[in-house]
Design an enzyme around this catalytic site. Structure first.
Site, PDB file in Angstrom:
ATOM      1  N   LYS A 211     177.273 -28.707 -20.165  1.00  0.00           N
ATOM      2  CA  LYS A 211     176.784 -28.070 -19.118  1.00  0.00           C
ATOM      3  C   LYS A 211     177.008 -29.170 -17.826  1.00  0.00           C
ATOM      4  O   LYS A 211     176.179 -30.354 -17.754  1.00  0.00           O
ATOM      5  CB  LYS A 211     175.565 -27.627 -19.222  1.00  0.00           C
ATOM      6  CG  LYS A 211     174.884 -26.826 -17.965  1.00  0.00           C
ATOM      7  CD  LYS A 211     173.400 -26.450 -18.106  1.00  0.00           C
ATOM      8  CE  LYS A 211     173.063 -25.575 -16.708  1.00  0.00           C
ATOM      9  NZ  LYS A 211     171.807 -25.034 -16.642  1.00  0.00           N
ATOM     10  N   LYS A 233     170.289 -32.758 -10.395  1.00  0.00           N
ATOM     11  CA  LYS A 233     170.192 -32.493 -11.717  1.00  0.00           C
ATOM     12  C   LYS A 233     171.104 -33.661 -12.462  1.00  0.00           C
ATOM     13  O   LYS A 233     171.341 -33.452 -13.806  1.00  0.00           O
ATOM     14  CB  LYS A 233     170.297 -31.132 -12.281  1.00  0.00           C
ATOM     15  CG  LYS A 233     169.483 -30.286 -11.788  1.00  0.00           C
ATOM     16  CD  LYS A 233     169.348 -28.963 -12.298  1.00  0.00           C
ATOM     17  CE  LYS A 233     168.206 -27.837 -11.896  1.00  0.00           C
ATOM     18  NZ  LYS A 233     168.112 -26.423 -12.515  1.00  0.00           N
ATOM     19  N   LYS A 264     179.878 -25.184 -19.506  1.00  0.00           N
ATOM     20  CA  LYS A 264     179.713 -24.543 -17.988  1.00  0.00           C
ATOM     21  C   LYS A 264     179.830 -25.379 -17.129  1.00  0.00           C
ATOM     22  O   LYS A 264     179.433 -26.504 -17.162  1.00  0.00           O
ATOM     23  CB  LYS A 264     178.080 -23.983 -18.160  1.00  0.00           C
ATOM     24  CG  LYS A 264     177.520 -23.479 -16.872  1.00  0.00           C
ATOM     25  CD  LYS A 264     175.938 -23.032 -17.291  1.00  0.00           C
ATOM     26  CE  LYS A 264     175.550 -22.316 -15.760  1.00  0.00           C
ATOM     27  NZ  LYS A 264     174.214 -22.067 -16.007  1.00  0.00           N
ATOM     28  N   SER A 290     178.168 -18.380 -11.506  1.00  0.00           N
ATOM     29  CA  SER A 290     177.942 -17.491 -10.095  1.00  0.00           C
ATOM     30  C   SER A 290     178.803 -17.986  -8.717  1.00  0.00           C
ATOM     31  O   SER A 290     179.115 -17.098  -8.290  1.00  0.00           O
ATOM     32  CB  SER A 290     176.491 -17.876  -9.539  1.00  0.00           C
ATOM     33  OG  SER A 290     176.075 -19.072  -9.229  1.00  0.00           O
TER      34      SER A 290
END
Length: 342
Positions: A211, A233, A264, A290
């Site tokens: 990710k 992050k 991802k 998204s």
């Protein structure tokens, strides 16, 4: 002068007087279907759904046209429609009220919280639906991070202890797969050990193994009101420039007991999907995130692209790269399109 005769054992060497015409196998739709190397089906798709508190609520997400936040009653109505379309799996994400958030994410393991109640209601009405739940603190965190924050740092081991509680709560409620998306070190092993110790040996772990700290997540964070309250992050999600590191992360998660692994985002990381697929026999999942969804929807609304064909081409590219399963906000639309013959 010595001339070399064509090697008949080499299929890439053209034979004399035998011109190659690949178009012969593209002449009609039937030809193309018969020789198609990669086939996308509705069984490849997982549909992400957003649930919130309340009754009779269905709110469209402005940055994700066609996607909604549902209260539990309207969510069950939506799942009925998904079942009719043949979609057999959903991934649940919660929008948690601000007053239930804290730095430790304690609401994440409340057995009477939004997600456990939703799991129980879905399983009672749709017992055969494959239900995947997110394991992470960001929807529950007052800081908007995937872990507990102390002095501006994201704590790893303290966060893993809470993630274990969250996964156990979801398993007890009836989740089929738990999906740790936090990227804390060691969380897959800790969750697997706890699930097995409590008798949940049949609950699978879909690990968000690769990710990335991506700019494509913006609309999702709007949907859940879970943006970081400070910083970013990048201390726990992966650097977008790294490829070999993804193989390391996947190997670690497999060693800790992951049943499936995930990459991802998807479209900007097709090379990562392919590289991982070459290294593991586990199923590889791609998350068509998204931001990827929002860009296609925006361009389609402007009339700049053909939405259906761009979506199906994009999803097929993920499967061609090596994805066995695809989490996508286009699942509902794609299911309808795939039911119509080419």
């Amino acid at each position: 002068m010595v001339t070399q005769s064509p090697d008949s054992s080499d299929p890439l060497t053209p034979m004399p007087n035998n011109p190659q015409r690949p178009r012969r196998l593209r002449r009609t739709a039937t030809h193309r279907r018969m020789v198609r190397e990669t086939v996308l089906t509705v069984d490849d798709l997982i549909y992400p759904l957003f649930v919130m508190e309340g009754e009779g609520q269905k709110e469209e997400i402005p940055s994700m046209p066609g996607c909604y936040r549902f209260s539990l009653d309207t969510l069950l109505e939506e799942i009925h429609e998904l079942s009719r379309l043949g979609i057999g799996s959903i991934a649940l994400f919660p929008k948690i009220p601000a007053h239930q958030k804290d730095n430790e994410g304690t609401e994440s393991y409340n057995p009477n919280g939004l997600i456990p109640r939703t799991i129980r209601a879905i399983k009672q009405q749709y017992p055969h639906l494959l239900l995947i739940t997110d394991v992470a603190l960001d929807p529950y965190s007052s800081q908007g991070h995937d872990g507990i924050v102390r002095d501006g740092n994201i704590l790893n081991d303290e966060t893993v202890a809470v993630l274990v509680k969250q996964a156990l709560t979801q398993a007890e409620a009836g989740a089929d797969w738990v999906a740790p998306s936090d990227m804390m070190d060691g969380r897959v092993g800790a969750i697997r050990q706890a699930l097995d110790a409590e008798g949940w040996i049949n609950v699978a772990i879909l690990a968000y193994s690769a990710k990335y700290a991506s700019a494509y997540y913006g609309p999702f964070r709007d949907a859940l009101n879970s943006s970081p309250q400070f910083g970013d992050k990048k201390t726990y999600q992966m650097d977008a420039a790294n490829g070999r590191e993804a193989l390391k992360e996947v190997a670690l998660d497999i060693g800790e007991g992951a049943d499936l692994v995930m990459v991802k985002p998807a479209l900007a990381y097709l090379d990562i999907i392919h590289r991982i697929k070459q290294k593991t026999q586990l199923l590889v999942t791609a998350y068509n995130v998204s931001g990827e969804y929002a860009m296609i929807k925006a361009a389609a609304q402007q009339g700049w692209i053909d939405e259906k064909n761009v979506v199906l081409e994009s999803l097929t590219s993920m499967k061609r790269a090596g994805a066995d399963l695809i989490v996508t906000y286009f699942a509902k639309s794609a299911a309808g399109w795939l039911s119509v013959a080419d």
